[in-house]
Structures are given as C-alpha cells and as structure tokens.
Design a protein around this motif. Structure first.
Motif, short mmCIF file in Angstrom:
data_model
loop_
_atom_site.label_atom_id
_atom_site.label_comp_id
_atom_site.label_asym_id
_atom_site.label_seq_id
_atom_site.Cartn_x
_atom_site.Cartn_y
_atom_site.Cartn_z
N LYS A 287 -6.41 15.23 -19.34
CA LYS A 287 -7.36 16.47 -19.42
C LYS A 287 -7.29 17.29 -20.53
O LYS A 287 -7.82 18.31 -20.78
N THR A 288 -6.55 16.99 -21.54
CA THR A 288 -6.48 17.89 -22.80
C THR A 288 -6.73 17.04 -23.87
O THR A 288 -7.18 15.74 -23.90
N SER A 289 -6.87 17.56 -25.04
CA SER A 289 -7.35 16.93 -26.21
C SER A 289 -5.99 16.37 -26.94
O SER A 289 -6.50 15.61 -28.12
#
Length: 590
Positions: A287-289
């Motif tokens: 869910k993160t970069s």
C-alpha cells in the motif's frame, strides 16, 4: 509458545530432591542430575526459535530474495542490452513488451556473478547447493568439538546467533551489493542445520535423566530420536550403549518420540504464525510507494524479523538448558624439546581435532558399507533427499519467475504445504494400519506421490492442454493443489524414512549410524539444485527442469523396492554380536 516465569526455583529444587538418580557417572564431569521442567522448556524453546527461520526464510523467502536481488541487476536472456528491471526516479518496475505482457514469461533474466553469466533462478539454486555442502562439511569437521566437554551447548549458541545475525543483516543488502546475499544465506543455512543437530544431541540425555526413569539407567538407544551429532565420533566413548532393559528402552523411545514430536509441533506452529505476520507485512508495504521504488525491501524486513525472532526465542535455551558436558576431549601429544614440552599452537590443536572427527566419521562409513541393505537404503535416501530439496527450491522459483506469483502468494503457498505436511504426518500411520502396510511400502507410495509433481508440470508441453491455457502449471492457482500433495507426501517421508532405517542399524551403534543418516540427508542437496541451475542457464526457462525432476524422483524407487528389511535386520544383529564379542575379548585381555 509462552514461557512461564521460572525465577522461583522451588519447583525445580523439589523436582530434583524428590528423585534420586543412582546411575554412576561414565566419565568425570558427567551431569546426571534429573531433567527439570525448566530444562525441557529451554529445549522446546529452540524449535520455536529456529523452525521459523527454516520455514519462513529458507523455505519461502530465500529463493525469492536471491532471485529478486539478482533480477534487479540482470538482463534478458534473448536481449542482453535490456535490463530486467528498469529503474526511474519514481519507481522500479519490470520492463514490458509491446503486447503488454511481462518479459520473462517465456525466458529468464541473466546476471553475471563471479565472472560467470547465469540466470537469476540458477543464481539461487547454486547458492543453496553451496550452502548445503558447507553445512555437511562443517557438521563432519567440527563434531569432535561439540561432542566433548561443555562445547555442545556453547556451539549451539554460536550457531544460533550466527544464523540470526545473518538473517538480520539482510536489511542492509540492497541490489547494489547483491553479491553479499549468498554469503548470508550460506551462513544462515549452515548455522540452522548444525544448531538443530546440536540440539537433537541433547535429546537422549534429557530422556536418560528424566525423573520418571528407573535408577541405574544408562544412556538409552536413540533410534527413534533425532540424535545425529555425537554419533560422528562412535569410538570416542568407552561406554557403548546397551539395551539391557527392553522395557526401559520401550519407555525411553516413547518419551523420546513424544518430546521430539512436541518440539517439531511447537516449531511449526510458530512458523505458521510468523508466516502469517509476514503476509501482513507484505500487504502493508504493497500500500506504499516503498515497494515500487525498492521491490526487495519488504522481504528484507521480513528476514530481519525472522532473525530477531530466532535470537529472542533462543534466550530461554541459553538460560535454561543445562550444559550436560560430554566426555573429555582426547589429548594431543606434546612435542618434547631440550628445553621441555613444546607448547601447542591453536592451529595445530584445531587440525588435530578436525582430523579426529574425520577419522571417526570414516570408520562409521566403512562399517555402513559392509552392511549391504543399510548401504542400499542410504543410497536411496541420498537420492530421495536430493529430489525433495530440489523440488522444493524449484517450485518457489517457478512460481516466482514463470507464474509471476506475488510474494504474498508464495507465502500462502508455504503455509499450504506446511499445513498439508501436518495432516500427512497424522494420516499416513492411519493408512498404514488400515491396509496393514510395511513402512517400506509407505515410503514407496510417498515416492509415487512425489512423482506426480514433475509429471503434472510436464503436462504443460502437451498441445491440447497448452491450448486450454491451464493444466500443467500454466496458471498460478494450479500450484496450490500441488503444494497439498507435496506436504502430505513429505509428512509420510519424514515419519517413515527414519523408521525403516532404524531397523537396519547394529545394536549399540544407533547414534553413529544416525549421524551418517544426517550427513547423507544434508549433503545430498548439493547436486540437484546445481544441475537445475545448469539446465535453466542453457534453456532460459525453468519448465524443462520437470524432465530432470521426474527422473530424479523415481531413481530411489528401484533401490527401495529391492531393500530387504528382514535381511538388513539380521546383518545388523550379526554385526552387533561381533562387536559385543570384540569388546568382551578386549575386556578379558585388559
């Protein structure tokens, strides 16, 4: 998985005072004090600590992280000018073809390592081959240090924390220094294998000194336990094992099997919990970069967690497991000069004890080769162990590179196999009793079940199934039923291989022959993964490996079929009687 606070020693003191062991010591410094509840908890703690590394790191994420780190430094098999992973300022992604499909679906990425070009999949396989080779060599060469004096527990702690630190250090292994990853994998796998062998060497001591045992007991035979290490020096002790009390032997074997199974069960439960935690970690990173910029970082975080878990849950073993010293180390003769005895250097001492270990192992090997049926089983076990290890490693890499499964999906695959293995361990004894099968027959059925895996993969070459687009491991979902089969079969092999082998061992030499069994098991995995790496390097894809695996799995079947267990039992009994006569003659002379 929780450890009760045992700061109050009343329980253990009462336990010790209420049971008096009258067994005489076999050597100076031998610890014959009763096994306490605290010591058992210390022993059970280590499988909880280390089995997590075995299942989560070695079984699931090591192949993935090795392939991923190499891939981020690799180029395509068909076009060496194109990088497999293209990095931009915003993200790191797989290059894609014009049709939108991922490159690598029909080919492998290639990376240069130690001056040689290899596929990223074979990079992982070569690393595993090297790791098991180093593990076997270390086990044989260092056994003399661990079998004597207080070194067994000391070396257990050294290997435990070496492995845990190696796992934690993966947090620093970026793609730019991917060549350091094999070193950490080799350290971790070697430490894991050697530490478990050291831990298992405590099992007969805990059983022999259990408060429920009758007095005047000697170290019981350990044919159903996991004793592997101290056996590498069969002639180091002047006190051979005797089965003077069949009833006591039966009780000890039952207690040994119960303790061993409890340790394995607790370890697997811990492994499943941490594997579930790893899935949560991977989901959170997705869910993160961060994962887009650095695809290997989430796996490195998991390996750090696994290493920290290993270190933390080893603490109860460090605090509660008693040293239980072994016999004194043999002494090395000092050279005498005109000025007096010459002081021995550390290097010469190291060479002396390493040579002692190798000579002891060689004597055991020569004895085994004189027993035709025992040798036949060891050869078949060597081939079967190699096939098992090769299939396990290849399956993860196939899922990763050919089926493009995510790391979360691979973690779920691992849980599926573990759960099925637990089911298999309980199911096979029921099948054996229901159909009145011999243990050898169960092993042959397990080999047949394992053969299903590569044969199913080969169905992908049949045009009819290729046109359908599934069957033959063309879709990711197909590998989960295969994982169920693999787990169920492994549950049977783990249970029955040792059972068959135990009947082929001369009485009084159980430990020595189980050491040979352990080295055969751990050392066999050098060849299969290396050959798989060669095939992948030449073909540029993993699927042709199924042909090799189909042959490799079936190789031990004819040997197991020819195995005459009854004849092997008689030969082993004859050797044991000869050993007893030899010891009697020696005693009369001296």
């Amino acid at each position: 998985m929780s450890f009760q606070d045992d700061d109050d020693d009343d329980e253990n003191n009462a336990e010790t005072s209420s049971h008096t062991l009258t067994r005489t010591n076999n050597y100076e410094g031998e610890d014959t004090s009763p096994t306490t509840t605290r010591e058992l908890r210390g022993w059970y703690a280590y499988p909880i600590a280390a089995e997590v590394f075995a299942v989560v790191a070695v079984g699931a994420f090591f192949p993935v992280i090795l392939e991923q780190l190499a891939r981020e430094n690799g180029v395509f098999f068909s076009d060496r000018s194109k990088a497999c992973v293209q990095t931009s300022s915003a993200s790191a992604r797989f290059r894609t073809r014009g049709d939108g499909q991922k490159d690598g679906g029909a080919q492998q990425c290639m990376v240069t390592f130690l001056g040689r070009e290899m596929s990223t999949s074979s990079f992982a396989m070569y690393t595993f081959s090297t790791a098991v080779l180093v593990q076997a060599v270390v086990l044989v060469c260092f056994s003399s240090f661990a079998d004597h004096g207080p070194y067994r527990k000391n070396m257990l702690m050294v290997f435990a924390y070496t492995g845990s630190i190696a796992s934690c250090l993966f947090i620093f292994i970026s793609p730019a220094v991917f060549y350091l990853a094999p070193i950490l994998v080799i350290l971790g796998i070697t430490s894991l294998g050697c530490s478990f062998v050291l831990l298992n060497a405590f099992l007969p001591l805990l059983v022999a000194n259990h408060p429920d045992n009758s007095s005047n007991s000697s170290l019981s035979a350990d044919s159903s336990s996991e004793v592997e290490l101290e056996a590498l020096n069969p002639e180091a002790s002047a006190h051979p094992i005797h089965r003077s009390d069949p009833d006591k032997l039966s009780r000890d074997l039952e207690r040994s099997a119960q303790m061993s199974s409890q340790g394995v069960g607790k370890g697997y439960i811990a492994a499943v919990l941490v594997q579930a935690l790893s899935i949560c970690v991977l989901w959170a990173f997705s869910k993160t970069s961060i994962q887009k910029r650095n695809p290997s970082f989430p796996i490195r975080v998991i390996l750090f967690i696994v290493g920290a878990w290993w270190a933390m849950f080893t603490i109860p073993t460090l605090l509660w497991l008693q040293t239980r010293p072994g016999p004194p180390l043999p002494t090395q003769t000092q050279r005498r000069t005109l000025s007096g005895p010459q002081k021995l250097s550390m290097f010469s001492t190291f060479l002396f004890y390493t040579s002692f270990s190798l000579r002891s192992f060689w004597r055991t090997l020569k004895r085994a080769t004189s027993l035709r049926q025992t040798l036949l089983f060891l050869i078949s076990w060597f081939l079967l162990s190699d096939a098992i290890a090769t299939i396990s490693g290849t399956a993860v890499l196939f899922a990763r590179t050919e089926l493009h499964m995510s790391t979360i999906a691979i973690a779920l695959l691992s849980i599926t196999s573990i759960g099925s293995g637990i089911v298999g361990a309980f199911a096979w004894p029921r099948v054996q009793r229901h159909f009145n099968l011999q243990p050898k027959t169960v092993l042959l059925l397990c080999v047949a079940g394992m053969e299903i895996i590569p044969l199913y993969g080969l169905l992908g070459y049949i045009p009819l199934f290729r046109a359908l687009g599934f069957i033959g491991l063309q879709k990711a979902w197909e590998i989960y039923p295969i994982a169920v089969i693999h787990g169920i079969v492994m549950g049977g092999i783990s249970s029955y291989a040792r059972s068959v082998y135990a009947t082929l061992i001369p009485e009084g030499s159980e430990a020595a022959f189980f050491a040979l069994y352990a080295v055969t098991d751990k050392g066999s995995s050098v060849f299969g993964p290396a050959l798989v790496g060669q095939i992948v390097d030449q073909a540029g894809t993993i699927r042709p490996v199924f042909i090799f695996l189909a042959v490799l799995v079936v190789l031990p079947a004819p040997l197991l079929w020819r195995l005459d267990v009854e004849k092997g039992r008689e030969d082993a009994r004859a050797m044991a009687e000869g050993d007893a006569r030899g010891r009697g003659a020696y005693a009369r002379v001296h």
